[in-house]
Design a protein around this motif. Structure first.
Motif, PDB file in Angstrom:
ATOM      1  N   THR A  11       0.806  -1.222   0.000  1.00 16.44           N
ATOM      2  CA  THR A  11       0.000   0.000   0.000  1.00 16.44           C
ATOM      3  C   THR A  11       0.840   1.273   0.000  1.00 16.44           C
ATOM      4  OG1 THR A  11      -1.704  -1.183   1.218  1.00 16.44           O
ATOM      5  CG2 THR A  11      -1.857   1.212   1.199  1.00 16.44           C
ATOM      6  N   GLU A  12       1.776   1.369   0.933  1.00 13.71           N
ATOM      7  CA  GLU A  12       2.571   2.600   1.037  1.00 13.71           C
ATOM      8  C   GLU A  12       3.272   2.896  -0.285  1.00 13.71           C
ATOM      9  OE1 GLU A  12       2.829   0.099   3.488  1.00 13.71           O
ATOM     10  OE2 GLU A  12       3.368   1.049   5.415  1.00 13.71           O
ATOM     11  N   LEU A  15       0.707   4.065  -2.992  1.00 14.03           N
ATOM     12  CA  LEU A  15       0.175   5.417  -2.781  1.00 14.03           C
ATOM     13  C   LEU A  15       1.192   6.464  -3.231  1.00 14.03           C
ATOM     14  CD1 LEU A  15      -1.497   5.046   0.733  1.00 14.03           C
ATOM     15  CD2 LEU A  15      -2.627   5.216  -1.489  1.00 14.03           C
ATOM     16  N   VAL A  16       2.450   6.217  -2.896  1.00 12.20           N
ATOM     17  CA  VAL A  16       3.514   7.174  -3.221  1.00 12.20           C
ATOM     18  C   VAL A  16       3.872   7.106  -4.708  1.00 12.20           C
ATOM     19  CG1 VAL A  16       5.954   7.686  -2.815  1.00 12.20           C
ATOM     20  CG2 VAL A  16       4.416   7.241  -0.872  1.00 12.20           C
ATOM     21  N   TYR A  19       1.173   8.663  -6.890  1.00 18.46           N
ATOM     22  CA  TYR A  19       1.232  10.126  -6.767  1.00 18.46           C
ATOM     23  C   TYR A  19       2.364  10.680  -7.628  1.00 18.46           C
ATOM     24  CZ  TYR A  19       1.676  14.720  -4.470  1.00 18.46           C
ATOM     25  OH  TYR A  19       1.755  16.072  -4.193  1.00 18.46           O
ATOM     26  N   GLN A  20       3.530  10.050  -7.530  1.00 16.24           N
ATOM     27  CA  GLN A  20       4.692  10.539  -8.279  1.00 16.24           C
ATOM     28  C   GLN A  20       4.515  10.340  -9.785  1.00 16.24           C
ATOM     29  OE1 GLN A  20       7.807   8.381  -6.242  1.00 16.24           O
ATOM     30  NE2 GLN A  20       7.930   9.897  -4.584  1.00 16.24           N
ATOM     31  N   ALA A  23       2.523  13.230 -10.984  1.00 18.22           N
ATOM     32  CA  ALA A  23       2.855  14.539 -10.398  1.00 18.22           C
ATOM     33  C   ALA A  23       2.894  15.638 -11.466  1.00 18.22           C
ATOM     34  CB  ALA A  23       4.193  14.475  -9.667  1.00 18.22           C
ATOM     35  N   TYR A  30      -6.604  13.704  -6.489  1.00 18.56           N
ATOM     36  CA  TYR A  30      -6.143  12.303  -6.440  1.00 18.56           C
ATOM     37  C   TYR A  30      -6.856  11.679  -5.252  1.00 18.56           C
ATOM     38  CZ  TYR A  30      -2.553   8.656  -5.178  1.00 18.56           C
ATOM     39  OH  TYR A  30      -1.876   7.498  -4.836  1.00 18.56           O
ATOM     40  N   ILE A  31      -7.648  10.644  -5.505  1.00 20.25           N
ATOM     41  CA  ILE A  31      -8.374   9.986  -4.409  1.00 20.25           C
ATOM     42  C   ILE A  31      -8.107   8.496  -4.444  1.00 20.25           C
ATOM     43  CG2 ILE A  31     -10.580   9.690  -3.222  1.00 20.25           C
ATOM     44  CD1 ILE A  31     -11.715  11.988  -4.777  1.00 20.25           C
ATOM     45  N   PRO A  32      -7.263   7.994  -3.559  1.00 20.14           N
ATOM     46  CA  PRO A  32      -7.113   6.547  -3.422  1.00 20.14           C
ATOM     47  C   PRO A  32      -8.178   5.981  -2.466  1.00 20.14           C
ATOM     48  CG  PRO A  32      -5.113   7.759  -2.758  1.00 20.14           C
ATOM     49  CD  PRO A  32      -6.254   8.732  -2.798  1.00 20.14           C
TER      50      PRO A  32
END
Lengths: 146, 73, 146, 73
Positions: A11-12, A15-16, A19-20, A23, A30-32
């Motif tokens: 997950t972590e 999510l990152v 996003y990147q 970007a 942005y909605i996870p």
């Protein structure tokens, strides 16, 4: 983009990374959505079967719908066993517009629950038990029983 | 012959069935005690596309999949 | 929990930290909302003023509403200047139930846009220009003009 | 005297106003050319709580804040 993982989804990292990845794409929202295995009813975890060909065509149809709205979707899901307090499902929408994104994550996740060809099993006492009572027949089910 | 596959929790090996429409598949499965109880709740795909009519035509080598109730996430 | 930052919010760190903070809390659904500055109308970024006492009481009232639904909310926002393609706003809901979480993130973000005492400015040609046309009077505005 | 503060984009120093209700504050501000045009669109807080009535009572030392239209996010 659809990503499948044996065991929990990372997950972590997702999510990152997502996003990147976007970007520089000029999306304003942005909605996870992250689904995590709850400790309930004495289970030790959940387990999943996926039928990938139909999951992929279901996801592609949603991606097309997102594209028409100027948005994009990303999704990850687990195969096999997923322990308590780890995540089995991460989905996300990116959109220029907040309202489009809020509506789409809701509609996408709800249709996912109703339509995605994934089967859930409780892990309990070393057994893998189909979660029949929480499962939903896909729209159009039952024609062979007529 | 078409190949009938059972997905997810239906613990059953694939079958070969003589069928020119899905109606023929339905008839074959309704007489199969192992799978009969699943029919009311299963969706059906032909060559990985969901279909909603028993009149769907089949040709030799087609793949028919039964999808029981789902619960992802 | 409400966190304010001078400049962009540290989105990646927040998404991961919030997930980890609640990893053992037995919530089944985690839905963050991330707002990112879009490159449009020739701006070089946005800038924000916040009136913290009322933002805090607004947020506390929402947290209470979330608690009644078995959920929790987290939120971070920027003060001052935020460059293009960085984020100024991250909010999140955690809930045992998917449907509660999907409805709450929508309602929370929409009320945030309508009610949170935050003022937005376009950064353009070295100037800081109040975004009057995109701003919304708080409910009950205008009594002094009667 | 109550203290009247102007938030966000209203570029104006705080004022001290003689007032026993918000109605007195309204009267004072309506005759102030710098702030008059903001009144129609501003919400009002007394001691950091939003209020919706001109009859809201004020006591010496109270803080009245004007909140122009908002746009967070």
């Amino acid at each position: 983009m659809l990503e499948l993982f044996d065991g929990p989804v990372p997950t972590e990292e997702l999510l990152v990374r997502w996003y990147q990845e976007e970007a520089g794409s000029n999306y304003g929202a942005y909605i996870p959505f992250i689904g995590t295995i709850r400790d309930e009813d004495g289970i030790s975890g959940l387990s999943f079967d996926i039928y990938e060909p139909i999951l992929e065509s279901w996801f592609d149809a949603w991606q097309e719908k997102a594209t028409e709205a100027g948005a994009i979707l990303k999704m990850a899901h687990s195969r096999g066993d997923v322990p308590l307090h780890t995540s089995s499902y991460v989905a996300a929408v990116f959109s220029p517009k907040r309202k489009v994104a809020l509506k789409m994550i809701n509609d996408f996740v709800e249709d996912f629950k109703a339509s995605a060809p994934i089967w859930k099993y409780d892990l309990r006492d070393g057994k893998r038990l189909y979660a029949a009572d929480r499962s939903t027949p896909i729209s159009g089910s039952g024609i062979l029983g007529e | 012959m078409v190949r009938v596959e059972f997905l997810g929790p239906i613990q059953k090996e694939a079958l070969e069935v003589e069928a020119s429409t899905l109606r023929d598949v339905a008839a074959a499965l309704q007489s199969d005690a192992e799978v009969k109880d699943w029919l009311e709740s299963c969706a059906v795909a032909v060559n990985d596309t969901l279909v909603k009519s028993l009149d769907t035509a089949l040709k030799p080598g087609d793949k028919v999949s039964l999808l029981p109730p789902v619960c992802g996430g």
